[in-house]
Design a protein around this motif. Sequence first.
Motif, PDB file in Angstrom:
ATOM      1  N   ILE A  25       0.832  -1.204   0.000  1.00  0.00           N
ATOM      2  CA  ILE A  25       0.000   0.000   0.000  1.00  0.00           C
ATOM      3  C   ILE A  25       0.868   1.256   0.000  1.00  0.00           C
ATOM      4  O   ILE A  25       0.577   2.231  -0.701  1.00  0.00           O
ATOM      5  CB  ILE A  25      -0.970  -0.010   1.190  1.00  0.00           C
ATOM      6  CG1 ILE A  25      -2.008  -1.112   0.997  1.00  0.00           C
ATOM      7  CG2 ILE A  25      -1.658   1.346   1.358  1.00  0.00           C
ATOM      8  CD1 ILE A  25      -2.869  -1.362   2.200  1.00  0.00           C
ATOM      9  N   GLY A  26       1.957   1.231   0.771  1.00  0.00           N
ATOM     10  CA  GLY A  26       2.868   2.372   0.790  1.00  0.00           C
ATOM     11  C   GLY A  26       3.510   2.630  -0.563  1.00  0.00           C
ATOM     12  O   GLY A  26       3.619   3.780  -1.008  1.00  0.00           O
ATOM     13  N   VAL A  27       3.917   1.574  -1.248  1.00  0.00           N
ATOM     14  CA  VAL A  27       4.501   1.723  -2.584  1.00  0.00           C
ATOM     15  C   VAL A  27       3.450   2.250  -3.564  1.00  0.00           C
ATOM     16  O   VAL A  27       3.749   3.112  -4.408  1.00  0.00           O
ATOM     17  CB  VAL A  27       5.099   0.376  -3.069  1.00  0.00           C
ATOM     18  CG1 VAL A  27       5.477   0.428  -4.526  1.00  0.00           C
ATOM     19  CG2 VAL A  27       6.302  -0.002  -2.218  1.00  0.00           C
ATOM     20  N   CYS A  28       2.210   1.770  -3.446  1.00  0.00           N
ATOM     21  CA  CYS A  28       1.130   2.279  -4.305  1.00  0.00           C
ATOM     22  C   CYS A  28       0.889   3.762  -4.049  1.00  0.00           C
ATOM     23  O   CYS A  28       0.637   4.525  -4.992  1.00  0.00           O
ATOM     24  CB  CYS A  28      -0.147   1.487  -4.074  1.00  0.00           C
ATOM     25  SG  CYS A  28      -0.083  -0.193  -4.704  1.00  0.00           S
ATOM     26  N   MET A  29       0.986   4.189  -2.797  1.00  0.00           N
ATOM     27  CA  MET A  29       0.815   5.608  -2.482  1.00  0.00           C
ATOM     28  C   MET A  29       1.911   6.453  -3.124  1.00  0.00           C
ATOM     29  O   MET A  29       1.655   7.553  -3.613  1.00  0.00           O
ATOM     30  CB  MET A  29       0.797   5.831  -0.974  1.00  0.00           C
ATOM     31  CG  MET A  29      -0.489   5.440  -0.317  1.00  0.00           C
ATOM     32  SD  MET A  29      -0.509   5.808   1.436  1.00  0.00           S
ATOM     33  CE  MET A  29      -0.561   7.585   1.409  1.00  0.00           C
ATOM     34  N   ILE A  30       3.131   5.944  -3.127  1.00  0.00           N
ATOM     35  CA  ILE A  30       4.234   6.662  -3.765  1.00  0.00           C
ATOM     36  C   ILE A  30       3.987   6.788  -5.262  1.00  0.00           C
ATOM     37  O   ILE A  30       4.167   7.860  -5.855  1.00  0.00           O
ATOM     38  CB  ILE A  30       5.576   5.956  -3.477  1.00  0.00           C
ATOM     39  CG1 ILE A  30       5.924   6.104  -1.997  1.00  0.00           C
ATOM     40  CG2 ILE A  30       6.681   6.513  -4.353  1.00  0.00           C
ATOM     41  CD1 ILE A  30       7.110   5.283  -1.562  1.00  0.00           C
ATOM     42  N   ILE A  31       3.530   5.703  -5.891  1.00  0.00           N
ATOM     43  CA  ILE A  31       3.272   5.725  -7.326  1.00  0.00           C
ATOM     44  C   ILE A  31       2.142   6.697  -7.657  1.00  0.00           C
ATOM     45  O   ILE A  31       2.245   7.500  -8.593  1.00  0.00           O
ATOM     46  CB  ILE A  31       2.965   4.307  -7.843  1.00  0.00           C
ATOM     47  CG1 ILE A  31       4.223   3.441  -7.759  1.00  0.00           C
ATOM     48  CG2 ILE A  31       2.425   4.333  -9.256  1.00  0.00           C
ATOM     49  CD1 ILE A  31       3.991   1.970  -8.000  1.00  0.00           C
ATOM     50  N   VAL A  32       1.061   6.670  -6.876  1.00  0.00           N
ATOM     51  CA  VAL A  32      -0.056   7.589  -7.117  1.00  0.00           C
ATOM     52  C   VAL A  32       0.399   9.032  -6.903  1.00  0.00           C
ATOM     53  O   VAL A  32       0.021   9.927  -7.655  1.00  0.00           O
ATOM     54  CB  VAL A  32      -1.260   7.239  -6.220  1.00  0.00           C
ATOM     55  CG1 VAL A  32      -2.319   8.323  -6.246  1.00  0.00           C
ATOM     56  CG2 VAL A  32      -1.865   5.919  -6.646  1.00  0.00           C
ATOM     57  N   GLY A  33       1.223   9.265  -5.910  1.00  0.00           N
ATOM     58  CA  GLY A  33       1.739  10.612  -5.673  1.00  0.00           C
ATOM     59  C   GLY A  33       2.601  11.117  -6.804  1.00  0.00           C
ATOM     60  O   GLY A  33       2.582  12.312  -7.130  1.00  0.00           O
ATOM     61  N   LEU A  34       3.355  10.231  -7.422  1.00  0.00           N
ATOM     62  CA  LEU A  34       4.182  10.641  -8.559  1.00  0.00           C
ATOM     63  C   LEU A  34       3.350  10.887  -9.810  1.00  0.00           C
ATOM     64  O   LEU A  34       3.703  11.726 -10.638  1.00  0.00           O
ATOM     65  CB  LEU A  34       5.242   9.577  -8.846  1.00  0.00           C
ATOM     66  CG  LEU A  34       6.357   9.463  -7.807  1.00  0.00           C
ATOM     67  CD1 LEU A  34       7.238   8.264  -8.129  1.00  0.00           C
ATOM     68  CD2 LEU A  34       7.174  10.732  -7.754  1.00  0.00           C
ATOM     69  N   VAL A  35       2.241  10.174  -9.959  1.00  0.00           N
ATOM     70  CA  VAL A  35       1.393  10.334 -11.139  1.00  0.00           C
ATOM     71  C   VAL A  35       0.509  11.571 -11.036  1.00  0.00           C
ATOM     72  O   VAL A  35       0.142  12.160 -12.047  1.00  0.00           O
ATOM     73  CB  VAL A  35       0.536   9.050 -11.345  1.00  0.00           C
ATOM     74  CG1 VAL A  35      -0.512   9.236 -12.411  1.00  0.00           C
ATOM     75  CG2 VAL A  35       1.433   7.884 -11.679  1.00  0.00           C
ATOM     76  N   GLN A  36       0.202  11.987  -9.807  1.00  0.00           N
ATOM     77  CA  GLN A  36      -0.689  13.129  -9.619  1.00  0.00           C
ATOM     78  C   GLN A  36      -0.133  14.372 -10.285  1.00  0.00           C
ATOM     79  O   GLN A  36       1.069  14.596 -10.316  1.00  0.00           O
ATOM     80  CB  GLN A  36      -0.895  13.424  -8.136  1.00  0.00           C
ATOM     81  CG  GLN A  36      -1.979  12.636  -7.504  1.00  0.00           C
ATOM     82  CD  GLN A  36      -2.191  13.045  -6.059  1.00  0.00           C
ATOM     83  OE1 GLN A  36      -1.298  13.507  -5.387  1.00  0.00           O
ATOM     84  NE2 GLN A  36      -3.412  12.860  -5.595  1.00  0.00           N
ATOM     85  N   ASN A  37      -1.037  15.192 -10.789  1.00  0.00           N
ATOM     86  CA  ASN A  37      -0.673  16.447 -11.413  1.00  0.00           C
ATOM     87  C   ASN A  37      -0.220  17.424 -10.337  1.00  0.00           C
ATOM     88  O   ASN A  37      -0.880  17.588  -9.322  1.00  0.00           O
ATOM     89  CB  ASN A  37      -1.875  17.011 -12.179  1.00  0.00           C
ATOM     90  CG  ASN A  37      -1.489  18.098 -13.119  1.00  0.00           C
ATOM     91  OD1 ASN A  37      -0.307  18.372 -13.332  1.00  0.00           O
ATOM     92  ND2 ASN A  37      -2.491  18.733 -13.700  1.00  0.00           N
ATOM     93  N   LYS A  38       0.893  18.069 -10.568  1.00  0.00           N
ATOM     94  CA  LYS A  38       1.420  19.007  -9.592  1.00  0.00           C
ATOM     95  C   LYS A  38       0.601  20.283  -9.619  1.00  0.00           C
ATOM     96  O   LYS A  38       0.405  20.887 -10.655  1.00  0.00           O
ATOM     97  CB  LYS A  38       2.887  19.327  -9.874  1.00  0.00           C
ATOM     98  CG  LYS A  38       3.772  18.106  -9.955  1.00  0.00           C
ATOM     99  CD  LYS A  38       3.831  17.404  -8.614  1.00  0.00           C
ATOM    100  CE  LYS A  38       4.786  16.249  -8.621  1.00  0.00           C
ATOM    101  NZ  LYS A  38       4.209  14.975  -8.927  1.00  0.00           N
ATOM    102  N   GLN A  39       0.157  20.714  -8.466  1.00  0.00           N
ATOM    103  CA  GLN A  39      -0.554  21.978  -8.354  1.00  0.00           C
ATOM    104  C   GLN A  39       0.480  23.098  -8.362  1.00  0.00           C
ATOM    105  O   GLN A  39       1.665  22.868  -8.471  1.00  0.00           O
ATOM    106  CB  GLN A  39      -1.368  22.015  -7.057  1.00  0.00           C
ATOM    107  CG  GLN A  39      -2.402  20.916  -6.940  1.00  0.00           C
ATOM    108  CD  GLN A  39      -3.496  21.018  -7.992  1.00  0.00           C
ATOM    109  OE1 GLN A  39      -3.851  22.110  -8.401  1.00  0.00           O
ATOM    110  NE2 GLN A  39      -4.005  19.889  -8.439  1.00  0.00           N
TER     111      GLN A  39
END
Length: 93
Positions: A25-39
């Motif tokens: 789950i932690g690794v998935c959170m890192i991946i989702v955070g990297l994919v998210q569009n930067k505000q």
Amino acid sequence: MILLASVAESANKVIFVFEIIALIIGVCMIIVGLVQNKQAQTGLSALNGGNEELFSNSKERGLDKVMSIWMMSLGIILFVMTIIICILTNTIV
């Protein structure tokens, strides 16, 4: 005596499985955070006093909203998993 050892061994295996799930789950959170569009640079604008987007009316749409929901969901799941691991570690072992 042997029964107690087998119960402790199976409890350790259950805790280990929960720890592996929390790691995934932690690794998935890192991946989702990297994919998210930067505000906009909210961290830097807070340091230098810029507030150009303070009162802007912007909603998340599309992929940004989906990624935000995923990040929130994974964060809640990770929090619950760590609480479960803590309770199991302190009560069983």
